[in-house]
Design an enzyme around this catalytic site. Structure first.
Site, PDB file in Angstrom:
ATOM      1  N   GLU A  31      -2.535   0.306   7.840  1.00 34.80           N
ATOM      2  CA  GLU A  31      -1.070  -1.129   7.597  1.00 34.80           C
ATOM      3  C   GLU A  31       0.174  -0.340   6.863  1.00 34.80           C
ATOM      4  O   GLU A  31       1.475  -0.822   6.643  1.00 34.80           O
ATOM      5  CB  GLU A  31      -1.955  -1.737   6.601  1.00 34.80           C
ATOM      6  CG  GLU A  31      -1.006  -3.182   6.227  1.00 34.80           C
ATOM      7  CD  GLU A  31      -2.254  -3.815   5.241  1.00 34.80           C
ATOM      8  OE1 GLU A  31      -0.981  -4.820   4.522  1.00 34.80           O
ATOM      9  OE2 GLU A  31      -3.264  -3.526   4.904  1.00 34.80           O
TER      10      GLU A  31
ATOM     11  N   GLU B 295       2.025 -12.103   5.031  1.00 38.26           N
ATOM     12  CA  GLU B 295       0.434 -10.786   5.944  1.00 38.26           C
ATOM     13  C   GLU B 295       1.426 -11.516   7.752  1.00 38.26           C
ATOM     14  O   GLU B 295       1.361 -12.732   7.823  1.00 38.26           O
ATOM     15  CB  GLU B 295      -0.014 -11.292   5.555  1.00 38.26           C
ATOM     16  CG  GLU B 295      -0.908 -11.210   4.186  1.00 38.26           C
ATOM     17  CD  GLU B 295      -1.561 -10.024   4.143  1.00 38.26           C
ATOM     18  OE1 GLU B 295      -2.098  -9.708   3.316  1.00 38.26           O
ATOM     19  OE2 GLU B 295      -1.558  -9.219   5.261  1.00 38.26           O
TER      20      GLU B 295
ATOM     21  N   HIS C  47       0.630  -1.251  -0.252  1.00 36.57           N
ATOM     22  CA  HIS C  47       0.115  -0.139   0.396  1.00 36.57           C
ATOM     23  C   HIS C  47       1.039   1.534   0.057  1.00 36.57           C
ATOM     24  O   HIS C  47       2.085   1.130  -0.712  1.00 36.57           O
ATOM     25  CB  HIS C  47      -1.028  -0.111   1.602  1.00 36.57           C
ATOM     26  CG  HIS C  47      -2.047  -1.302   1.354  1.00 36.57           C
ATOM     27  ND1 HIS C  47      -2.871  -1.765   0.341  1.00 36.57           N
ATOM     28  CD2 HIS C  47      -1.175  -2.114   1.547  1.00 36.57           C
ATOM     29  CE1 HIS C  47      -2.987  -3.245   0.535  1.00 36.57           C
ATOM     30  NE2 HIS C  47      -2.670  -3.135   1.513  1.00 36.57           N
TER      31      HIS C  47
ATOM     32  N   HIS D 151       3.438  -6.915   4.136  1.00 37.40           N
ATOM     33  CA  HIS D 151       1.251  -6.729   4.614  1.00 37.40           C
ATOM     34  C   HIS D 151       1.199  -6.853   5.971  1.00 37.40           C
ATOM     35  O   HIS D 151       2.494  -7.620   6.515  1.00 37.40           O
ATOM     36  CB  HIS D 151       1.132  -7.347   3.289  1.00 37.40           C
ATOM     37  CG  HIS D 151       0.585  -6.368   2.320  1.00 37.40           C
ATOM     38  ND1 HIS D 151      -0.467  -5.941   2.133  1.00 37.40           N
ATOM     39  CD2 HIS D 151       1.059  -7.209   0.929  1.00 37.40           C
ATOM     40  CE1 HIS D 151       0.175  -5.809   0.318  1.00 37.40           C
ATOM     41  NE2 HIS D 151       1.252  -6.706  -0.283  1.00 37.40           N
TER      42      HIS D 151
HETATM   43 ZN    ZN Z   1      -1.920  -4.820   2.791  1.00 32.54          ZN
END
Ligand code: ZN
Length: 331
Positions: free
Chosen positions: A158, A295, A121, A213
């Site tokens: 995030e 993640e 992101h 992430h």
């Molecule tokens: Zn993400």
């Protein structure tokens, strides 16, 4: 075999005979953990931009929530440093811009190696809804250029988490002589789009690439998972040559992540193995170099959020990734 992680017992999994040699090697890195992996071959539908996206576990659809609500500007700049002191190599408050032209150490085990880090992101994405919602082609289908990513219930984005961990990982890898390139360093108005994120790794001829992430799933869903590319050969996507080396990279990152952080694999994706294979992520589909996504935990779970917002845990997370990448590059 039970896993004595700090927080919870992941489900036990029957070991696949095919994976014994490699799994044994990785399992040796992860006392008590069983590794194998489940396959997720789902196509289409926006999820966490180009990240985990937890909706398959019936949890909260990350992209839905954050994209409509910009991460609250009242979000604490960096609630993460639980000891107030910044561990060595940690980046300053996630909001500050980092000079991008840092120098690799003159020597070290990674001399001559190129690693591309993709901080998931971008903290400014929420201010560019039309740009990030533009569709790009990822070989198998069209999807959003990027998304805002998720946030903790307290509002810590995030996108700031991923930049913080990316800075720590870069410092660790450069100290071992690697040349490290970030796909973005909080220095872009938005994105880059998922296709460009893959292209940056390809054009750098990276020896390894990792996309960082944190997930946004239902409370109670806990733990990390590593996403590896499945075989795709459609349009601009052809992952056939990177499936095997990326699986190797993924297993080494997962094994070392567990060993260094003490955090257990996801209890809601990958059936307790911490490893998932997908064919719908542009950042993997369009990669021509060994690449995985990680993640690191679930920002929407209170216990995981306590780890993710802890500077010392993020330092360990970066060290786990670094040791996985080093062991992969040193073969
Ligand atoms: Zn993400």
């Amino acid at each position: 075999m039970s896993y004595t992680g700090p927080d919870f017992e992941p489900p036990q999994r029957r070991r696949s005979p095919l994976r014994r040699p490699l799994t044994v090697a990785v399992a040796a890195l992860v006392p008590g953990a069983l590794l194998g992996w489940g396959v997720y071959a789902a196509v289409g539908g926006p999820d966490d931009g180009d990240g985990g996206g937890a909706d398959r576990a019936g949890a909260v659809r990350t992209s839905a929530a954050p994209s409509s609500l910009p991460p609250s500007s009242s979000a604490p700049a960096s609630p993460g440093d639980d000891d107030g002191k910044k561990p060595a190599g940690s980046s300053p408050a996630p909001t500050s811009k980092q000079p991008s032209a840092s120098r690799p150490a003159a020597s070290g085990p990674l001399k001559g190696k190129v690693v591309v880090i993709d901080p998931g992101h971008n903290p400014a994405n929420f201010q560019h809804a039309s740009e990030i919602n533009r569709k790009v082609n990822v070989g198998t289908h069209w999807k959003e250029c990027d998304t805002t990513g998720t946030a903790t219930n307290a509002g810590w984005p995030e996108a700031k988490f991923t930049l913080d961990v990316a800075h720590r990982l870069r410092t660790l890898l450069e100290a071992q002589g690697a040349t490290v390139k970030l796909t973005q360093d909080g220095d872009r108005a938005f994105g880059p789009c998922v296709d460009e994120r893959a292209r940056i790794g390809n054009e750098a001829h990276a020896d390894a690439a990792i996309s960082i992430h944190a997930d946004g799933s239902g409370a109670g869903n806990r733990g990390f998972h590593v996403i590896m590319p499945g075989a795709v050969h459609k349009g601009a996507a052809d992952t056939r040559a990177i499936v095997a080396p990326s699986a190797e990279l993924g297993q080494r990152v997962a094994g070392n992540f567990v060993r260094v952080t003490g955090s257990a694999p996801s209890n809601y994706l990958g059936e307790g193995t911490g490893l998932v294979t997908r064919t719908d992520l542009g950042g993997l589909n369009l990669s021509t170099v060994p690449k995985v996504f990680i993640e690191c935990g679930n920002m929407r779970d209170g216990k995981d959020a306590a780890l993710l917002t802890s500077g010392s845990w993020r330092q360990k997370a970066a060290e786990g990734m670094s040791e996985g990448i080093v062991s992969f590059l040193r073969g």
